[in-house]
Scaffold this motif. Sequence first.
Motif, PDB file in Angstrom:
ATOM      1  N   LEU A  20      76.928  39.604  33.493  1.00 47.77           N
ATOM      2  CA  LEU A  20      77.279  41.189  32.772  1.00 47.77           C
ATOM      3  C   LEU A  20      76.552  41.263  31.631  1.00 47.77           C
ATOM      4  CD1 LEU A  20      81.118  38.957  33.249  1.00 47.77           C
ATOM      5  CD2 LEU A  20      79.999  41.725  34.348  1.00 47.77           C
ATOM      6  N   LEU A  21      75.480  40.439  30.454  1.00 46.05           N
ATOM      7  CA  LEU A  21      75.270  40.569  29.583  1.00 46.05           C
ATOM      8  C   LEU A  21      73.954  41.514  29.824  1.00 46.05           C
ATOM      9  CD1 LEU A  21      76.055  37.615  26.981  1.00 46.05           C
ATOM     10  CD2 LEU A  21      77.167  40.070  27.115  1.00 46.05           C
ATOM     11  N   GLY A  22      73.471  40.513  31.198  1.00 44.94           N
ATOM     12  CA  GLY A  22      72.383  41.621  31.718  1.00 44.94           C
ATOM     13  C   GLY A  22      72.973  42.951  32.204  1.00 44.94           C
ATOM     14  N   ILE A  23      73.619  43.278  32.671  1.00 44.57           N
ATOM     15  CA  ILE A  23      73.546  44.259  33.211  1.00 44.57           C
ATOM     16  C   ILE A  23      74.295  45.304  32.597  1.00 44.57           C
ATOM     17  CG2 ILE A  23      75.337  45.850  34.703  1.00 44.57           C
ATOM     18  CD1 ILE A  23      75.427  43.071  36.489  1.00 44.57           C
ATOM     19  N   PHE A  24      74.656  45.008  31.185  1.00 40.49           N
ATOM     20  CA  PHE A  24      75.260  46.196  30.396  1.00 40.49           C
ATOM     21  C   PHE A  24      74.436  47.091  29.549  1.00 40.49           C
ATOM     22  CE2 PHE A  24      79.404  45.464  31.954  1.00 40.49           C
ATOM     23  CZ  PHE A  24      80.265  47.030  32.416  1.00 40.49           C
ATOM     24  N   GLY A  36      76.243  59.202  22.828  1.00 34.52           N
ATOM     25  CA  GLY A  36      76.385  58.916  21.381  1.00 34.52           C
ATOM     26  C   GLY A  36      77.462  57.960  21.774  1.00 34.52           C
ATOM     27  N   TYR A  37      77.943  57.832  20.520  1.00 36.64           N
ATOM     28  CA  TYR A  37      78.720  56.439  19.815  1.00 36.64           C
ATOM     29  C   TYR A  37      80.228  56.400  21.014  1.00 36.64           C
ATOM     30  CZ  TYR A  37      82.512  53.831  17.764  1.00 36.64           C
ATOM     31  OH  TYR A  37      83.754  53.176  17.285  1.00 36.64           O
ATOM     32  N   LYS A  38      80.835  57.309  20.683  1.00 42.02           N
ATOM     33  CA  LYS A  38      81.658  57.169  21.978  1.00 42.02           C
ATOM     34  C   LYS A  38      81.616  56.839  23.353  1.00 42.02           C
ATOM     35  CE  LYS A  38      84.724  60.001  19.505  1.00 42.02           C
ATOM     36  NZ  LYS A  38      86.239  61.577  19.142  1.00 42.02           N
ATOM     37  N   ALA A  39      80.365  56.977  24.441  1.00 38.14           N
ATOM     38  CA  ALA A  39      80.559  56.729  25.561  1.00 38.14           C
ATOM     39  C   ALA A  39      79.453  55.249  24.957  1.00 38.14           C
ATOM     40  CB  ALA A  39      78.983  57.662  25.768  1.00 38.14           C
ATOM     41  N   HIS A  40      78.919  54.739  23.883  1.00 37.55           N
ATOM     42  CA  HIS A  40      78.001  53.826  23.663  1.00 37.55           C
ATOM     43  C   HIS A  40      79.410  52.531  24.016  1.00 37.55           C
ATOM     44  CE1 HIS A  40      77.536  50.233  21.268  1.00 37.55           C
ATOM     45  NE2 HIS A  40      76.378  49.822  22.136  1.00 37.55           N
ATOM     46  N   LYS A  41      80.816  53.473  22.999  1.00 35.37           N
ATOM     47  CA  LYS A  41      81.687  52.522  22.966  1.00 35.37           C
ATOM     48  C   LYS A  41      82.812  52.147  24.403  1.00 35.37           C
ATOM     49  CE  LYS A  41      86.413  52.266  20.556  1.00 35.37           C
ATOM     50  NZ  LYS A  41      87.119  51.436  21.589  1.00 35.37           N
ATOM     51  N   VAL A  42      82.936  53.039  24.390  1.00 37.76           N
ATOM     52  CA  VAL A  42      83.183  53.434  26.127  1.00 37.76           C
ATOM     53  C   VAL A  42      82.383  51.892  27.131  1.00 37.76           C
ATOM     54  CG1 VAL A  42      83.660  53.503  28.885  1.00 37.76           C
ATOM     55  CG2 VAL A  42      84.447  54.890  26.417  1.00 37.76           C
ATOM     56  N   SER A  43      81.404  51.386  26.895  1.00 40.91           N
ATOM     57  CA  SER A  43      80.515  51.097  27.701  1.00 40.91           C
ATOM     58  C   SER A  43      80.987  49.255  27.224  1.00 40.91           C
ATOM     59  CB  SER A  43      79.203  51.564  27.746  1.00 40.91           C
ATOM     60  OG  SER A  43      78.173  50.999  26.470  1.00 40.91           O
ATOM     61  N   VAL A  44      80.768  49.727  25.718  1.00 44.13           N
ATOM     62  CA  VAL A  44      81.265  47.846  25.273  1.00 44.13           C
ATOM     63  C   VAL A  44      82.476  47.482  25.833  1.00 44.13           C
ATOM     64  CG1 VAL A  44      81.264  46.929  22.891  1.00 44.13           C
ATOM     65  CG2 VAL A  44      79.119  48.511  24.017  1.00 44.13           C
ATOM     66  N   ASP A  45      83.717  48.583  25.549  1.00 46.43           N
ATOM     67  CA  ASP A  45      84.816  48.342  26.220  1.00 46.43           C
ATOM     68  C   ASP A  45      84.681  47.641  27.496  1.00 46.43           C
ATOM     69  OD1 ASP A  45      85.471  48.569  23.630  1.00 46.43           O
ATOM     70  OD2 ASP A  45      86.417  51.047  23.774  1.00 46.43           O
ATOM     71  N   VAL A  46      84.386  48.281  28.454  1.00 47.41           N
ATOM     72  CA  VAL A  46      84.157  48.369  29.913  1.00 47.41           C
ATOM     73  C   VAL A  46      83.699  46.080  30.216  1.00 47.41           C
ATOM     74  CG1 VAL A  46      83.429  48.447  32.343  1.00 47.41           C
ATOM     75  CG2 VAL A  46      84.210  50.295  30.556  1.00 47.41           C
ATOM     76  N   MET A  47      82.442  46.006  29.195  1.00 46.72           N
ATOM     77  CA  MET A  47      81.494  45.226  29.547  1.00 46.72           C
ATOM     78  C   MET A  47      82.933  43.712  28.859  1.00 46.72           C
ATOM     79  SD  MET A  47      78.469  43.448  27.349  1.00 46.72           S
ATOM     80  CE  MET A  47      79.042  43.659  25.974  1.00 46.72           C
ATOM     81  N   SER A 114      72.897  42.611  25.271  1.00 45.49           N
ATOM     82  CA  SER A 114      74.168  43.412  25.157  1.00 45.49           C
ATOM     83  C   SER A 114      75.043  43.362  23.806  1.00 45.49           C
ATOM     84  CB  SER A 114      75.344  42.783  26.783  1.00 45.49           C
ATOM     85  OG  SER A 114      74.981  43.992  27.493  1.00 45.49           O
ATOM     86  N   ILE A 115      74.649  42.105  23.479  1.00 48.26           N
ATOM     87  CA  ILE A 115      75.495  41.454  21.783  1.00 48.26           C
ATOM     88  C   ILE A 115      74.490  42.345  21.012  1.00 48.26           C
ATOM     89  CG2 ILE A 115      76.230  39.260  20.840  1.00 48.26           C
ATOM     90  CD1 ILE A 115      76.885  37.913  23.308  1.00 48.26           C
ATOM     91  N   SER A 116      73.237  41.466  20.771  1.00 46.86           N
ATOM     92  CA  SER A 116      72.393  42.209  19.957  1.00 46.86           C
ATOM     93  C   SER A 116      72.474  43.549  19.643  1.00 46.86           C
ATOM     94  CB  SER A 116      71.856  41.661  20.231  1.00 46.86           C
ATOM     95  OG  SER A 116      71.044  40.140  19.684  1.00 46.86           O
ATOM     96  N   PHE A 117      72.428  44.993  21.070  1.00 47.11           N
ATOM     97  CA  PHE A 117      72.020  45.725  20.557  1.00 47.11           C
ATOM     98  C   PHE A 117      73.603  46.410  19.810  1.00 47.11           C
ATOM     99  CE2 PHE A 117      72.957  49.984  21.943  1.00 47.11           C
ATOM    100  CZ  PHE A 117      71.347  50.657  22.167  1.00 47.11           C
TER     101      PHE A 117
END
Length: 248
Positions: A20-24, A36-47, A114-117
């Motif tokens: 999952l970390l590799g995929i996201f 932008g930020y809002k879309a990035h946050k959605v991806s982080v939430d789903v992950m 994923s985590i570092s990004f």
Amino acid sequence: MKKLLGYIFTPIFYFSFFLLLGIFHPVQWIFYRFFGYKAHKVSVDVMNFFLTYCNWFLLNSVTFTNHQHLPTDRPIIFVANHQSMYDIPGLIWYLRRYQPKFISKIELTKGIPSISFNLKYGGGANIDRNDRKQAVAEIIKLGRRMKENNWSAVIFAEGTRAKDGKLKTFQIGGIATLLKAAPNSLVVPVAIENSWKIVRYGKFPLSIANPIKWTVLKPIDQTDKNAEEITLAVENSIREKLNQPIIS
């Protein structure tokens, strides 16, 4: 028996977790760079939804309880005890409507897919524990972003993980600094239970069949309290929930 079964289930868990970390990682990069930020946050939430429910591969149950009616139009400082790295995905997923940001070691901003990004670009505070001036400045910046955007922050006030589940004394520094930068913040305790048991044998094998719980507790009445008194009130609220000795 749990330890023996851990040898079977741990590889499945680790494979799923790190896959999952590799995929996201590229997903986050694309969402952040192009949307932008809002879309990035959605991806982080789903992950973090999927990372949280990776617990099922260890036969762990996952329970989040929040009976508090918390506002979304003011900053919140969630103060939690810390038992393992597996505390974090659940906090991100279940508190997602409050846009939680973390205070993290700057070393974690490199080398972890994923985590570092997310730590670099997600809006939290990345501090150098050997440079107090830098650490305070980063936390102040986080407090200002919280005030401007009505974000929340999550602080593990023990300063390190409680590997046996027994609470360590809470430190006031991070809470006090955030309250100075965002004085309208609401302070809310979060009690975490049993995630230390996942790593009771170390990184391998992981322990199975643990009831992992997050419980949002009643916000602290900050009236006429200084940062030290607020911190003590948070700690005792969590101690009471975990049936651990209260500090007077």
